[in-house]
Design a protein around this motif. Structure first.
Motif, mmCIF file in Angstrom:
data_model
loop_
_atom_site.group_PDB
_atom_site.id
_atom_site.type_symbol
_atom_site.label_atom_id
_atom_site.label_comp_id
_atom_site.label_asym_id
_atom_site.label_seq_id
_atom_site.Cartn_x
_atom_site.Cartn_y
_atom_site.Cartn_z
ATOM 1 N N ALA A 52 0.833 -1.213 0.000
ATOM 2 C CA ALA A 52 0.000 0.000 0.000
ATOM 3 C C ALA A 52 0.866 1.262 0.000
ATOM 4 O O ALA A 52 0.577 2.228 -0.724
ATOM 5 C CB ALA A 52 -0.935 -0.012 1.202
ATOM 6 N N VAL A 53 1.923 1.264 0.790
ATOM 7 C CA VAL A 53 2.833 2.420 0.842
ATOM 8 C C VAL A 53 3.463 2.643 -0.532
ATOM 9 O O VAL A 53 3.570 3.779 -1.002
ATOM 10 C CB VAL A 53 3.908 2.224 1.943
ATOM 11 N N LYS A 54 3.850 1.564 -1.198
ATOM 12 C CA LYS A 54 4.417 1.672 -2.553
ATOM 13 C C LYS A 54 3.373 2.214 -3.524
ATOM 14 O O LYS A 54 3.657 3.119 -4.304
ATOM 15 C CB LYS A 54 4.933 0.311 -3.027
ATOM 16 N N ASP A 60 9.447 7.233 -0.399
ATOM 17 C CA ASP A 60 10.462 8.270 -0.163
ATOM 18 C C ASP A 60 10.173 9.065 1.107
ATOM 19 O O ASP A 60 11.081 9.393 1.866
ATOM 20 C CB ASP A 60 10.568 9.215 -1.363
ATOM 21 N N THR A 61 8.909 9.363 1.339
ATOM 22 C CA THR A 61 8.534 10.110 2.543
ATOM 23 C C THR A 61 8.931 9.344 3.792
ATOM 24 O O THR A 61 9.541 9.909 4.710
ATOM 25 C CB THR A 61 7.015 10.380 2.562
ATOM 26 N N LEU A 90 -5.741 -0.323 -3.844
ATOM 27 C CA LEU A 90 -4.447 -0.434 -4.512
ATOM 28 C C LEU A 90 -4.492 -0.032 -5.989
ATOM 29 O O LEU A 90 -3.451 0.107 -6.627
ATOM 30 C CB LEU A 90 -3.891 -1.850 -4.366
ATOM 31 N N LYS A 91 -5.678 0.183 -6.532
ATOM 32 C CA LYS A 91 -5.801 0.601 -7.930
ATOM 33 C C LYS A 91 -5.316 2.047 -8.081
ATOM 34 O O LYS A 91 -5.593 2.894 -7.216
ATOM 35 C CB LYS A 91 -7.250 0.478 -8.405
ATOM 36 N N LEU A 102 -3.428 5.945 4.628
ATOM 37 C CA LEU A 102 -2.089 5.641 5.143
ATOM 38 C C LEU A 102 -1.504 6.779 5.967
ATOM 39 O O LEU A 102 -0.904 6.549 7.015
ATOM 40 C CB LEU A 102 -1.146 5.262 4.001
ATOM 41 N N THR A 103 -1.688 8.013 5.511
ATOM 42 C CA THR A 103 -1.126 9.144 6.258
ATOM 43 C C THR A 103 -1.891 9.417 7.546
ATOM 44 O O THR A 103 -1.394 10.137 8.415
ATOM 45 C CB THR A 103 -1.036 10.420 5.391
ATOM 46 N N CYS A 104 -3.054 8.810 7.703
ATOM 47 C CA CYS A 104 -3.778 8.884 8.975
ATOM 48 C C CYS A 104 -3.198 7.916 10.004
ATOM 49 O O CYS A 104 -3.667 7.858 11.138
ATOM 50 C CB CYS A 104 -5.269 8.634 8.772
ATOM 51 N N HIS A 105 -2.164 7.185 9.624
ATOM 52 C CA HIS A 105 -1.445 6.281 10.530
ATOM 53 C C HIS A 105 -0.109 6.876 10.968
ATOM 54 O O HIS A 105 0.653 6.223 11.676
ATOM 55 C CB HIS A 105 -1.175 4.935 9.852
#
Length: 180
Positions: A52-54, A60-61, A90-91, A102-105
């Motif tokens: 998911a991060v990819k 990079d972040t 993932l689409k 993801l950034t809410c984690h």
């Protein structure tokens, strides 16, 4: 020469002791001198998170200087989402939504469990924190158990705390945190 050898052995023992203090995650050693991505790639329990991060373009972040606190959901946490959710997120056309989730984690600071416990205690039983994704999480402590409540009321338990990284800390959680 003996002094140099003795110093090397002592430094090796200190380094080994420091590394031993970091918990194992997903059957893999987590090294405090490696960044969040380098360590996450080794955890068999976080392959969905890494994918998911990819897909969200956040590698990079999360390899940058930080500091970050990441509440890292396990594969089981992602599997508990409604059928088809992960595949849909993932689409490429859903990248913005995936990035938001993801950034809410991720918190833009290094918060160890002891820091969280102190903040919760100081705030009378719960502490609200903003994530880099703009979400508001509520942190609570029950004894030594830390929970994270997302904006939808979902509650994640921290199952492994204080996995030190070169650019922050990971706390493994058993639920995917969701924005409103």
């Amino acid at each position: 020469m003996r002094k140099l050898l003795a110093a090397t052995v002592i430094l090796g023992l200190i380094s080994t002791a420091a590394l031993a203090a970091n918990p194992m995650v997903g059957g893999a050693a987590m090294y405090p001198k490696k960044n969040i991505i380098q360590n996450a790639l080794k955890s068999k329990d976080h392959t969905t998170l890494v994918a998911a991060v990819k897909a969200a373009g956040l590698v990079d972040t999360l390899q940058s200087k930080g500091p970050f606190t990441v509440f890292a959901p396990t594969n089981e946490a992602f599997a508990a989402l409604p059928a088809g959710t992960v595949e849909t997120l993932l689409k490429p056309e859903n990248k913005a939504q995936l990035t938001k989730i993801l950034t809410c984690h991720v918190i833009g600071a290094k918060a160890l469990a002891k820091d969280v416990m102190s903040m919760v205690k100081a705030d009378g039983g719960q502490h609200k924190v903003k994530t880099v994704g703009g979400c508001e999480l509520t942190l609570k402590v029950d004894g030594k158990k830390v929970t994270v409540t997302d904006e939808t009321g979902g509650v994640a338990n921290v199952t492994i705390a204080d996995v030190i990284q070169s650019n922050g800390v990971i706390h493994v959680v058993d639920k995917v945190l969701l924005p409103k």
